[in-house]
Scaffold this active site. Structure first.
Site, PDB file in Angstrom:
ATOM      1  N   SER A   1      -9.668  21.559 -49.951  1.00 44.66           N
ATOM      2  CA  SER A   1      -9.517  22.972 -50.319  1.00 44.66           C
ATOM      3  C   SER A   1     -10.883  23.641 -50.201  1.00 44.66           C
ATOM      4  O   SER A   1     -11.779  23.381 -51.007  1.00 44.66           O
ATOM      5  CB  SER A   1      -8.983  23.112 -51.745  1.00 44.66           C
ATOM      6  OG  SER A   1      -7.674  22.614 -51.844  1.00 44.66           O
TER       7      SER A   1
ATOM      8  N   LYS B   1     -13.697  25.529 -58.741  1.00 43.05           N
ATOM      9  CA  LYS B   1     -14.135  25.848 -57.371  1.00 43.05           C
ATOM     10  C   LYS B   1     -13.111  26.736 -56.671  1.00 43.05           C
ATOM     11  O   LYS B   1     -13.469  27.739 -56.035  1.00 43.05           O
ATOM     12  CB  LYS B   1     -14.315  24.546 -56.583  1.00 43.05           C
ATOM     13  CG  LYS B   1     -14.478  24.743 -55.074  1.00 43.05           C
ATOM     14  CD  LYS B   1     -14.571  23.410 -54.354  1.00 43.05           C
ATOM     15  CE  LYS B   1     -13.286  22.615 -54.372  1.00 43.05           C
ATOM     16  NZ  LYS B   1     -12.237  23.177 -53.486  1.00 43.05           N
TER      17      LYS B   1
ATOM     18  N   LYS C   1      -3.343  28.251 -50.039  1.00 42.07           N
ATOM     19  CA  LYS C   1      -3.718  27.391 -51.159  1.00 42.07           C
ATOM     20  C   LYS C   1      -4.350  28.201 -52.282  1.00 42.07           C
ATOM     21  O   LYS C   1      -4.132  27.933 -53.466  1.00 42.07           O
ATOM     22  CB  LYS C   1      -4.680  26.297 -50.690  1.00 42.07           C
ATOM     23  CG  LYS C   1      -5.185  25.378 -51.811  1.00 42.07           C
ATOM     24  CD  LYS C   1      -4.062  24.613 -52.510  1.00 42.07           C
ATOM     25  CE  LYS C   1      -4.575  23.778 -53.677  1.00 42.07           C
ATOM     26  NZ  LYS C   1      -5.305  22.580 -53.263  1.00 42.07           N
TER      27      LYS C   1
END
Length: 302
Positions: A107, A252, A183
């Protein structure tokens, strides 16, 4: 298409996997159980041994993985780790890559995915699919992951049979970077759900009802969801090993949401709040703690 591996009884392409962490190890295990040849590499050698014992081939460097594979899957921590695997000493870019594909399950920022894909293609001709995953370690172990992908339609079709050995759903969302953007949408929902479910669980506990019964009581109603059924019992019972995901990883992703939202003038007040709660959780519980330990932020001091 690259030559298929004649040693494989199914006559399918040779596969590689880089990054054998919480997700990579069970995903590679599923490829091996499906009968595929898989060449593996990981920075720490200890994680490689169980997979080699299960039938994987050990590679000394990322370059060797691409040299011995037609399709290479990858799942590492962040964009810096992806860049190191691609362009560091003995990285993927050092191998011949024409006709080969890298499928990145990591990701990272959509802009980083587009930049890295272009650089790798220019360096050695390797194609790129950004394919971040959702479903956590449980989904990786059970093969029920949802994977959202960006890339060329023909490349998506080529890797689909192998991806579906590791996932229940594999959706082509558009060109390179589209998987990463999807995502981020996923993480808005999941990050906020973790924060909200932590509130609901704490309210139940503090008000004197059995929080473990919330999934049963709410099943079938508007509040029901996979996160409700999975997260609440783990929060209430203090089950955090193995972690479903690390606090640092969720933070993150939510920080990337904030960056993309700023660039696209998109208001994300709920995701921003969730991000700040995970920042507090990182300080209180540690970066490598299970993301569901966000629930412990509201615990009474003893």
């Amino acid at each position: 298409m690259a030559d298929a591996n004649r040693a494989n009884p199914q006559g399918v392409e040779r596969l590689g996997y880089l990054g054998l962490g919480l997700m990579g190890t069970p995903m590679t295990g599923r490829l091996l159980k499906a009968g595929h040849q898989v060449t593996v590499w990981n920075r720490s050698l200890g994680k490689v041994t169980p997979l080699v014992e299960a039938g994987a081939k050990r590679a000394a460097t990322p370059r060797d993985v691409l040299a011995n594979s037609d399709i290479v899957f990858m799942c590492v921590t962040d964009a810096a780790a992806v860049e190191e695997v691609l362009f560091g000493p003995e990285g993927l870019s050092a191998a011949h890559g024409t006709g080969k594909l890298v499928v990145d399950f990591s990701s990272i920022h959509p802009d980083a995915a587009r930049e890295l894909a272009t650089r790798l293609k220019d360096a050695n001709g390797t194609g790129w699919i950004d394919a971040p995953v959702s479903g956590g370690t449980k989904g990786a172990e059970e093969g029920t992951l949802a994977i959202m992908a960006g890339g060329e339609a023909g490349d998506i079709a080529r890797v689909r049979p192998y991806v579906l050995a590791m996932a229940r759903r594999f959706t082509h969302m558009g060109p390179t970077g589209a998987g990463q953007t999807t995502k981020l949408c996923n993480q808005v929902i999941v990050g906020c759900a973790m924060a909200v479910l932590a509130e609901a669980t704490r309210l139940a506990v503090n008000a004197g009802i059995d929080a473990n019964r919330l999934p049963e009581a709410l099943a079938g109603g508007f509040a029901d969801s996979i996160p409700l059924q999975l997260f609440v019992p783990r929060m209430a019972q203090g089950i955090h090993s193995p972690p479903l995901g690390h606090i640092a990883t969720m933070l993150k992703d939510l920080d990337t949401v904030a960056d993309v939202a700023h660039a696209t003038s998109t208001p994300v007040p709920m995701a921003t709040l969730a991000g700040q709660l995970f920042r507090l959780a990182k300080v209180a519980r540690g970066a490598e703690a299970d993301a569901l330990e966000i629930y412990k932020l509201s615990a009474e001091e003893r």
